[in-house]
Design a protein around this motif. Structure first.
Motif, PDB file in Angstrom:
ATOM      1  N   TYR A 219      70.460 -67.654  -0.758  1.00 39.84           N
ATOM      2  CA  TYR A 219      70.256 -68.881   0.518  1.00 39.84           C
ATOM      3  C   TYR A 219      72.232 -68.903   0.836  1.00 39.84           C
ATOM      4  N   PRO A 220      72.669 -70.063   0.076  1.00 40.90           N
ATOM      5  CA  PRO A 220      74.163 -70.168   0.227  1.00 40.90           C
ATOM      6  C   PRO A 220      75.023 -69.076   0.444  1.00 40.90           C
ATOM      7  N   GLY A 221      74.441 -67.767  -0.012  1.00 45.18           N
ATOM      8  CA  GLY A 221      75.238 -66.315   1.475  1.00 45.18           C
ATOM      9  C   GLY A 221      74.628 -67.166   3.218  1.00 45.18           C
ATOM     10  N   LEU A 222      73.308 -66.887   3.004  1.00 47.94           N
ATOM     11  CA  LEU A 222      72.973 -66.687   4.538  1.00 47.94           C
ATOM     12  C   LEU A 222      73.174 -67.944   4.985  1.00 47.94           C
ATOM     13  N   ARG A 224      76.571 -70.053   4.564  1.00 53.70           N
ATOM     14  CA  ARG A 224      77.406 -69.317   5.102  1.00 53.70           C
ATOM     15  C   ARG A 224      77.750 -68.239   6.179  1.00 53.70           C
ATOM     16  N   LYS A 225      77.034 -67.304   6.759  1.00 52.06           N
ATOM     17  CA  LYS A 225      77.187 -66.293   7.577  1.00 52.06           C
ATOM     18  C   LYS A 225      76.025 -67.125   8.733  1.00 52.06           C
ATOM     19  N   SER A 226      75.292 -67.987   8.977  1.00 51.93           N
ATOM     20  CA  SER A 226      74.216 -67.981   9.619  1.00 51.93           C
ATOM     21  C   SER A 226      74.523 -69.096  11.075  1.00 51.93           C
ATOM     22  N   PRO A 227      74.095 -68.964  12.244  1.00 49.87           N
ATOM     23  CA  PRO A 227      74.404 -70.177  12.701  1.00 49.87           C
ATOM     24  C   PRO A 227      74.005 -71.353  12.075  1.00 49.87           C
ATOM     25  N   ILE A 228      74.603 -72.575  12.292  1.00 56.61           N
ATOM     26  CA  ILE A 228      74.019 -73.732  12.001  1.00 56.61           C
ATOM     27  C   ILE A 228      73.109 -74.887  12.081  1.00 56.61           C
ATOM     28  N   ARG A 229      71.943 -74.561  11.726  1.00 53.76           N
ATOM     29  CA  ARG A 229      70.428 -75.225  12.167  1.00 53.76           C
ATOM     30  C   ARG A 229      70.857 -77.140  12.145  1.00 53.76           C
ATOM     31  N   PRO A 230      69.806 -77.711  13.263  1.00 53.62           N
ATOM     32  CA  PRO A 230      69.413 -79.005  13.085  1.00 53.62           C
ATOM     33  C   PRO A 230      68.744 -79.689  12.785  1.00 53.62           C
ATOM     34  N   ILE A 231      69.407 -79.530  10.383  1.00 57.25           N
ATOM     35  CA  ILE A 231      68.644 -79.813   9.862  1.00 57.25           C
ATOM     36  C   ILE A 231      69.190 -81.056   8.956  1.00 57.25           C
ATOM     37  N   LYS A 258      77.295 -76.890  -1.883  1.00 56.06           N
ATOM     38  CA  LYS A 258      78.496 -76.472  -1.061  1.00 56.06           C
ATOM     39  C   LYS A 258      78.518 -75.596   0.392  1.00 56.06           C
ATOM     40  N   ALA A 259      77.457 -74.287  -0.132  1.00 59.57           N
ATOM     41  CA  ALA A 259      77.656 -73.531   1.294  1.00 59.57           C
ATOM     42  C   ALA A 259      77.423 -74.297   2.858  1.00 59.57           C
ATOM     43  N   LEU A 260      76.340 -75.894   2.764  1.00 59.29           N
ATOM     44  CA  LEU A 260      75.786 -76.620   4.030  1.00 59.29           C
ATOM     45  C   LEU A 260      76.809 -77.319   4.551  1.00 59.29           C
ATOM     46  N   ALA A 261      77.947 -77.838   3.358  1.00 59.86           N
ATOM     47  CA  ALA A 261      79.020 -78.159   4.195  1.00 59.86           C
ATOM     48  C   ALA A 261      80.309 -77.144   3.972  1.00 59.86           C
ATOM     49  N   TRP A 262      80.546 -76.539   3.697  1.00 62.37           N
ATOM     50  CA  TRP A 262      81.724 -74.944   3.719  1.00 62.37           C
ATOM     51  C   TRP A 262      80.751 -74.766   5.983  1.00 62.37           C
ATOM     52  N   ALA A 263      79.886 -74.581   5.537  1.00 70.08           N
ATOM     53  CA  ALA A 263      79.195 -74.235   7.186  1.00 70.08           C
ATOM     54  C   ALA A 263      79.892 -75.418   8.020  1.00 70.08           C
ATOM     55  N   ASN A 264      79.474 -76.771   8.113  1.00 68.53           N
ATOM     56  CA  ASN A 264      79.925 -77.793   8.631  1.00 68.53           C
ATOM     57  C   ASN A 264      81.759 -77.881   8.708  1.00 68.53           C
ATOM     58  N   ASP A 268      83.901 -77.183  12.474  1.00 66.49           N
ATOM     59  CA  ASP A 268      84.659 -77.781  13.454  1.00 66.49           C
ATOM     60  C   ASP A 268      85.810 -77.079  13.148  1.00 66.49           C
ATOM     61  N   GLU A 269      86.394 -76.768  11.706  1.00 69.26           N
ATOM     62  CA  GLU A 269      87.412 -75.708  12.436  1.00 69.26           C
ATOM     63  C   GLU A 269      88.033 -74.958  13.488  1.00 69.26           C
ATOM     64  N   GLN A 270      86.939 -73.945  13.620  1.00 76.19           N
ATOM     65  CA  GLN A 270      86.360 -72.951  14.665  1.00 76.19           C
ATOM     66  C   GLN A 270      86.360 -74.018  16.322  1.00 76.19           C
ATOM     67  N   HIS A 271      86.216 -75.429  15.753  1.00 75.63           N
ATOM     68  CA  HIS A 271      86.117 -76.427  16.697  1.00 75.63           C
ATOM     69  C   HIS A 271      84.789 -75.390  17.947  1.00 75.63           C
ATOM     70  N   ARG A 272      83.844 -74.899  17.225  1.00 75.85           N
ATOM     71  CA  ARG A 272      82.415 -74.617  17.894  1.00 75.85           C
ATOM     72  C   ARG A 272      81.056 -75.643  18.072  1.00 75.85           C
ATOM     73  N   PRO A 273      80.708 -76.355  19.024  1.00 78.05           N
ATOM     74  CA  PRO A 273      80.027 -76.901  19.586  1.00 78.05           C
ATOM     75  C   PRO A 273      78.687 -76.416  18.897  1.00 78.05           C
ATOM     76  N   GLY A 274      78.022 -77.801  19.072  1.00 80.24           N
ATOM     77  CA  GLY A 274      76.863 -77.392  18.528  1.00 80.24           C
ATOM     78  C   GLY A 274      76.334 -78.683  16.802  1.00 80.24           C
ATOM     79  N   PRO A 275      75.155 -77.663  16.503  1.00 80.91           N
ATOM     80  CA  PRO A 275      74.789 -79.347  15.600  1.00 80.91           C
ATOM     81  C   PRO A 275      75.648 -79.152  14.556  1.00 80.91           C
ATOM     82  N   ARG A 276      75.297 -79.958  13.145  1.00 75.65           N
ATOM     83  CA  ARG A 276      75.903 -79.832  11.956  1.00 75.65           C
ATOM     84  C   ARG A 276      74.667 -80.218  11.225  1.00 75.65           C
ATOM     85  N   TYR A 277      74.557 -79.723   9.762  1.00 77.10           N
ATOM     86  CA  TYR A 277      73.538 -80.015   8.544  1.00 77.10           C
ATOM     87  C   TYR A 277      74.594 -81.545   8.192  1.00 77.10           C
TER      88      TYR A 277
END
Length: 312
Positions: A219-222, A224-231, A258-264, A268-277
Protein backbone atom coordinates in the motif's frame (compact mmCIF):
# COMPACT_ATOMS: atom_id res chain seq x y z
CA UNK A 1 -34.08 -10.81 14.77
CA UNK A 2 -33.71 -9.20 18.15
CA UNK A 3 -33.79 -5.65 19.44
CA UNK A 4 -31.59 -5.37 22.51
CA UNK A 5 -31.41 -2.53 24.99
CA UNK A 6 -27.98 -2.43 26.58
CA UNK A 7 -26.98 -0.41 29.60
CA UNK A 8 -23.33 0.59 29.61
CA UNK A 9 -21.17 2.80 31.76
CA UNK A 10 -18.62 4.43 29.49
CA UNK A 11 -15.50 6.32 30.51
CA UNK A 12 -14.50 8.50 27.59
CA UNK A 13 -10.82 8.73 26.81
CA UNK A 14 -8.28 11.43 27.39
CA UNK A 15 -5.00 10.94 25.57
CA UNK A 16 -1.48 11.77 26.65
CA UNK A 17 1.66 11.73 24.56
CA UNK A 18 2.81 8.42 26.05
CA UNK A 19 -0.24 6.49 24.88
CA UNK A 20 -3.94 6.01 25.31
CA UNK A 21 -5.03 6.18 28.93
CA UNK A 22 -8.77 6.08 29.68
CA UNK A 23 -9.96 8.59 32.25
CA UNK A 24 -13.21 9.37 33.97
CA UNK A 25 -15.40 11.86 32.18
CA UNK A 26 -18.40 13.78 33.55
CA UNK A 27 -20.46 12.71 30.54
CA UNK A 28 -20.06 9.05 31.45
CA UNK A 29 -23.36 7.58 32.54
CA UNK A 30 -25.30 4.34 32.58
CA UNK A 31 -27.74 4.74 29.69
CA UNK A 32 -29.67 2.18 27.64
CA UNK A 33 -28.90 1.99 23.94
CA UNK A 34 -30.56 0.11 21.12
CA UNK A 35 -28.63 -2.62 19.31
CA UNK A 36 -30.58 -4.79 16.88
CA UNK A 37 -29.51 -8.27 15.81
CA UNK A 38 -27.70 -10.45 15.27
CA UNK A 39 -28.78 -10.87 11.68
CA UNK A 40 -27.24 -13.35 9.23
CA UNK A 41 -25.99 -12.50 5.75
CA UNK A 42 -25.23 -15.19 3.17
CA UNK A 43 -22.96 -13.70 0.52
CA UNK A 44 -23.08 -14.24 -3.23
CA UNK A 45 -19.57 -12.77 -3.49
CA UNK A 46 -18.28 -15.38 -1.04
CA UNK A 47 -20.47 -18.46 -1.70
CA UNK A 48 -20.70 -20.94 1.15
CA UNK A 49 -20.03 -18.35 3.85
CA UNK A 50 -22.25 -16.70 6.42
CA UNK A 51 -21.64 -13.66 8.63
CA UNK A 52 -23.43 -11.91 11.46
CA UNK A 53 -24.14 -8.24 11.82
CA UNK A 54 -25.74 -5.92 14.36
CA UNK A 55 -27.21 -2.43 13.91
CA UNK A 56 -26.92 0.37 16.45
CA UNK A 57 -29.90 2.72 16.10
CA UNK A 58 -29.14 6.22 17.43
CA UNK A 59 -31.46 8.12 19.80
CA UNK A 60 -34.36 9.86 18.06
CA UNK A 61 -33.68 8.04 14.79
CA UNK A 62 -35.67 9.67 11.98
CA UNK A 63 -35.94 8.05 8.52
CA UNK A 64 -36.62 11.48 7.09
CA UNK A 65 -33.21 12.69 8.29
CA UNK A 66 -30.77 9.90 7.42
CA UNK A 67 -27.96 9.77 10.02
CA UNK A 68 -24.25 9.36 9.49
CA UNK A 69 -22.95 5.82 9.06
CA UNK A 70 -20.18 3.95 10.88
CA UNK A 71 -19.39 0.46 9.58
CA UNK A 72 -17.05 -1.51 11.87
CA UNK A 73 -15.38 -4.86 11.16
CA UNK A 74 -15.06 -7.82 13.56
CA UNK A 75 -18.52 -7.02 14.85
CA UNK A 76 -18.43 -9.71 17.52
CA UNK A 77 -15.58 -7.84 19.24
CA UNK A 78 -16.81 -4.33 18.44
CA UNK A 79 -20.13 -4.99 20.19
CA UNK A 80 -18.74 -7.01 23.11
CA UNK A 81 -20.04 -5.12 26.21
CA UNK A 82 -17.04 -6.29 28.26
CA UNK A 83 -14.42 -5.75 25.54
CA UNK A 84 -12.02 -2.90 24.87
CA UNK A 85 -13.93 -1.31 21.99
CA UNK A 86 -17.63 -1.17 23.02
CA UNK A 87 -18.30 0.86 19.88
CA UNK A 88 -22.11 1.11 20.28
CA UNK A 89 -21.69 2.50 23.81
CA UNK A 90 -19.15 5.05 22.58
CA UNK A 91 -21.46 6.17 19.77
CA UNK A 92 -24.38 6.46 22.13
CA UNK A 93 -22.49 8.54 24.70
CA UNK A 94 -21.13 10.95 22.08
CA UNK A 95 -24.47 11.33 20.29
CA UNK A 96 -26.38 11.94 23.52
CA UNK A 97 -23.77 14.54 24.46
CA UNK A 98 -24.20 16.19 21.01
CA UNK A 99 -20.47 15.95 20.29
CA UNK A 100 -21.22 13.55 17.44
CA UNK A 101 -23.95 13.80 14.80
CA UNK A 102 -26.64 11.09 14.85
CA UNK A 103 -24.90 8.00 13.50
CA UNK A 104 -26.15 4.55 12.54
CA UNK A 105 -23.67 1.82 13.42
CA UNK A 106 -23.24 -1.48 11.56
CA UNK A 107 -21.02 -4.14 13.11
CA UNK A 108 -20.23 -7.11 10.89
CA UNK A 109 -18.22 -10.26 11.48
CA UNK A 110 -16.01 -11.85 8.85
CA UNK A 111 -17.55 -14.75 6.98
CA UNK A 112 -17.55 -18.33 8.26
CA UNK A 113 -17.71 -21.41 6.06
CA UNK A 114 -21.03 -22.85 7.22
CA UNK A 115 -24.74 -22.91 6.46
CA UNK A 116 -25.42 -20.99 9.69
CA UNK A 117 -23.18 -18.87 11.89
CA UNK A 118 -21.93 -21.01 14.82
CA UNK A 119 -23.58 -20.08 18.10
CA UNK A 120 -20.49 -21.11 20.08
CA UNK A 121 -17.87 -19.11 18.17
CA UNK A 122 -17.91 -16.24 20.66
CA UNK A 123 -15.02 -13.79 20.20
CA UNK A 124 -13.03 -16.18 18.01
CA UNK A 125 -12.27 -15.21 14.43
CA UNK A 126 -14.52 -16.82 11.81
CA UNK A 127 -12.56 -19.04 9.43
CA UNK A 128 -12.89 -16.89 6.28
CA UNK A 129 -11.37 -13.74 7.80
CA UNK A 130 -8.00 -13.74 6.01
CA UNK A 131 -9.55 -14.29 2.58
CA UNK A 132 -11.87 -11.32 3.10
CA UNK A 133 -9.93 -8.84 5.21
CA UNK A 134 -6.34 -9.24 4.01
CA UNK A 135 -7.00 -9.41 0.27
CA UNK A 136 -6.39 -6.36 -1.90
CA UNK A 137 -9.11 -7.41 -4.37
CA UNK A 138 -12.46 -5.68 -4.71
CA UNK A 139 -14.39 -8.67 -3.40
CA UNK A 140 -14.88 -7.46 0.17
CA UNK A 141 -15.92 -4.03 -1.05
CA UNK A 142 -18.48 -5.60 -3.41
CA UNK A 143 -19.90 -7.70 -0.58
CA UNK A 144 -20.10 -4.58 1.59
CA UNK A 145 -21.61 -2.23 -0.98
CA UNK A 146 -23.80 -4.62 -2.95
CA UNK A 147 -25.02 -6.96 -0.20
CA UNK A 148 -24.51 -5.75 3.37
CA UNK A 149 -25.47 -2.08 3.03
CA UNK A 150 -28.58 -2.81 0.91
CA UNK A 151 -29.70 -5.40 3.49
CA UNK A 152 -29.47 -2.80 6.25
CA UNK A 153 -31.01 -0.05 4.09
CA UNK A 154 -34.19 -2.08 3.64
CA UNK A 155 -35.02 -1.18 7.23
CA UNK A 156 -32.85 1.81 8.21
CA UNK A 157 -31.85 4.76 6.08
CA UNK A 158 -28.41 6.35 6.37
CA UNK A 159 -26.42 9.06 4.61
CA UNK A 160 -25.27 8.68 1.00
CA UNK A 161 -22.58 11.36 1.28
CA UNK A 162 -19.16 9.66 1.68
CA UNK A 163 -18.07 12.50 3.98
CA UNK A 164 -20.77 11.35 6.38
CA UNK A 165 -19.73 7.71 6.21
CA UNK A 166 -16.87 6.09 8.12
CA UNK A 167 -15.51 2.56 7.98
CA UNK A 168 -13.14 1.12 10.54
CA UNK A 169 -11.64 -1.80 12.34
CA UNK A 170 -8.66 -3.20 14.15
CA UNK A 171 -5.79 -5.35 12.83
CA UNK A 172 -6.90 -7.04 9.59
CA UNK A 173 -10.25 -5.30 10.03
CA UNK A 174 -8.40 -2.01 9.66
CA UNK A 175 -6.75 -2.89 6.35
CA UNK A 176 -10.08 -4.27 5.10
CA UNK A 177 -11.65 -0.90 5.91
CA UNK A 178 -8.83 0.98 4.17
CA UNK A 179 -9.21 -1.22 1.07
CA UNK A 180 -12.94 -0.49 0.82
CA UNK A 181 -12.39 3.28 1.10
CA UNK A 182 -9.30 3.24 -1.17
CA UNK A 183 -11.23 1.44 -3.90
CA UNK A 184 -14.51 3.26 -3.32
CA UNK A 185 -13.99 6.78 -1.96
CA UNK A 186 -17.37 7.62 -3.48
CA UNK A 187 -18.87 5.34 -0.79
CA UNK A 188 -16.66 5.99 2.26
CA UNK A 189 -14.68 9.16 2.91
CA UNK A 190 -13.44 8.34 6.43
CA UNK A 191 -11.38 5.48 7.89
CA UNK A 192 -10.61 4.43 11.46
CA UNK A 193 -7.49 2.25 11.51
CA UNK A 194 -6.33 0.70 14.78
CA UNK A 195 -3.25 -1.63 14.81
CA UNK A 196 -3.75 -2.02 11.05
CA UNK A 197 -2.26 -5.10 9.35
CA UNK A 198 -0.55 -3.31 6.44
CA UNK A 199 1.70 -6.33 6.15
CA UNK A 200 2.11 -9.35 3.88
CA UNK A 201 -0.63 -11.55 5.39
CA UNK A 202 -2.41 -11.57 2.02
CA UNK A 203 0.72 -12.38 0.03
CA UNK A 204 0.50 -15.69 -1.84
CA UNK A 205 3.44 -17.17 -3.72
CA UNK A 206 3.29 -19.51 -6.70
CA UNK A 207 5.37 -22.63 -7.12
CA UNK A 208 8.09 -20.54 -8.80
CA UNK A 209 8.20 -18.13 -5.85
CA UNK A 210 6.52 -15.29 -7.77
CA UNK A 211 3.58 -13.50 -6.12
CA UNK A 212 0.15 -14.62 -7.24
CA UNK A 213 -1.63 -12.34 -4.74
CA UNK A 214 -0.25 -9.24 -3.06
CA UNK A 215 -0.39 -8.27 0.60
CA UNK A 216 -1.08 -4.99 2.34
CA UNK A 217 2.63 -4.15 2.54
CA UNK A 218 2.38 -2.79 -1.03
CA UNK A 219 0.00 0.00 0.00
CA UNK A 220 2.67 2.64 0.70
CA UNK A 221 3.94 2.24 -2.86
CA UNK A 222 0.44 2.31 -4.29
CA UNK A 223 -0.35 5.47 -2.34
CA UNK A 224 2.78 7.22 -3.64
CA UNK A 225 2.09 6.29 -7.27
CA UNK A 226 -1.70 6.68 -7.44
CA UNK A 227 -4.04 9.67 -7.62
CA UNK A 228 -5.02 11.05 -4.22
CA UNK A 229 -8.37 9.93 -2.90
CA UNK A 230 -10.56 12.26 -0.78
CA UNK A 231 -10.05 10.22 2.40
CA UNK A 232 -9.77 11.29 6.03
CA UNK A 233 -8.04 8.63 8.14
CA UNK A 234 -7.14 8.18 11.82
CA UNK A 235 -4.29 5.74 12.54
CA UNK A 236 -3.31 4.15 15.84
CA UNK A 237 -0.57 1.64 16.44
CA UNK A 238 1.72 0.69 19.30
CA UNK A 239 5.49 0.39 19.41
CA UNK A 240 5.13 -3.11 20.93
CA UNK A 241 2.95 -4.39 18.07
CA UNK A 242 3.73 -7.62 16.21
CA UNK A 243 6.99 -8.39 14.37
CA UNK A 244 6.78 -11.73 12.54
CA UNK A 245 7.01 -13.42 9.13
CA UNK A 246 4.31 -11.10 7.76
CA UNK A 247 6.11 -7.88 8.72
CA UNK A 248 6.53 -5.32 11.46
CA UNK A 249 3.17 -3.74 12.27
CA UNK A 250 4.48 -0.53 13.83
CA UNK A 251 6.83 0.18 10.91
CA UNK A 252 4.07 -0.69 8.42
CA UNK A 253 1.70 1.84 9.97
CA UNK A 254 4.41 4.51 9.98
CA UNK A 255 5.05 3.75 6.29
CA UNK A 256 1.37 4.34 5.58
CA UNK A 257 1.46 7.74 7.29
CA UNK A 258 4.70 8.68 5.51
CA UNK A 259 3.30 7.69 2.12
CA UNK A 260 0.15 9.74 2.62
CA UNK A 261 2.17 12.76 3.75
CA UNK A 262 4.49 12.41 0.73
CA UNK A 263 1.54 12.18 -1.66
CA UNK A 264 0.10 15.41 -0.25
CA UNK A 265 3.46 17.23 -0.35
CA UNK A 266 4.19 16.08 -3.90
CA UNK A 267 0.79 17.23 -5.12
CA UNK A 268 1.39 20.61 -3.46
CA UNK A 269 4.82 20.93 -5.08
CA UNK A 270 3.30 20.14 -8.48
CA UNK A 271 0.45 22.60 -7.81
CA UNK A 272 -2.03 19.88 -8.60
CA UNK A 273 -5.69 20.65 -7.93
CA UNK A 274 -7.88 18.16 -6.22
CA UNK A 275 -8.20 16.46 -2.87
CA UNK A 276 -5.55 15.85 -0.22
CA UNK A 277 -5.43 13.13 2.40
CA UNK A 278 -6.54 14.31 5.84
CA UNK A 279 -4.46 12.27 8.29
CA UNK A 280 -4.09 12.03 12.03
CA UNK A 281 -2.11 9.40 13.88
CA UNK A 282 -1.49 8.42 17.49
CA UNK A 283 1.44 6.15 18.31
CA UNK A 284 1.12 4.40 21.67
CA UNK A 285 3.25 1.97 23.66
CA UNK A 286 0.81 -0.92 23.36
CA UNK A 287 0.93 -4.23 21.53
CA UNK A 288 -1.43 -6.06 19.18
CA UNK A 289 -4.56 -5.40 21.21
CA UNK A 290 -7.82 -3.47 20.88
CA UNK A 291 -7.09 -1.68 24.17
CA UNK A 292 -5.37 1.49 22.93
CA UNK A 293 -7.68 1.86 19.94
CA UNK A 294 -10.68 1.46 22.23
CA UNK A 295 -9.37 4.17 24.54
CA UNK A 296 -8.81 6.49 21.59
CA UNK A 297 -12.11 5.74 19.85
CA UNK A 298 -14.11 8.70 21.23
CA UNK A 299 -11.37 11.15 20.22
CA UNK A 300 -11.02 9.52 16.81
CA UNK A 301 -14.75 9.77 16.10
CA UNK A 302 -14.86 13.40 17.21
CA UNK A 303 -11.91 14.16 14.91
CA UNK A 304 -13.40 12.31 11.93
CA UNK A 305 -16.64 14.29 12.08
CA UNK A 306 -15.33 17.49 13.66
CA UNK A 307 -16.60 19.70 10.84
CA UNK A 308 -19.72 17.78 9.86
CA UNK A 309 -23.26 19.05 10.51
CA UNK A 310 -24.50 18.11 13.98
CA UNK A 311 -21.06 17.97 15.61
CA UNK A 312 -19.67 20.45 18.07
Amino acid sequence: MRAILFTATLALASVGSAGAQPAADPRSAATPFRLEGPFELHSRVYPGTVRRYWVYVPPRYDRGKPPNLLLFQDGQRATNPTGSLRVPAVLDALIRDSTLPPTLGIFVTPGHRAAAYPTDLGMQNPDHRVEEYDSLSDDYARMTLDELLPAVARRWRFADDPRRRAIGGTSSGAIASWTVAWRHPEAFGNVLSFIGSYTSIGLRLGSDGAPVALGGDVYPGLIRKSPIRPIRVFFQDGSADLDNEHGNWFLANQQMVKALAWANAHADEQHRPGPRYDVRYQWTAGGHSDADGGALLPEALRWIWRDRPGAR
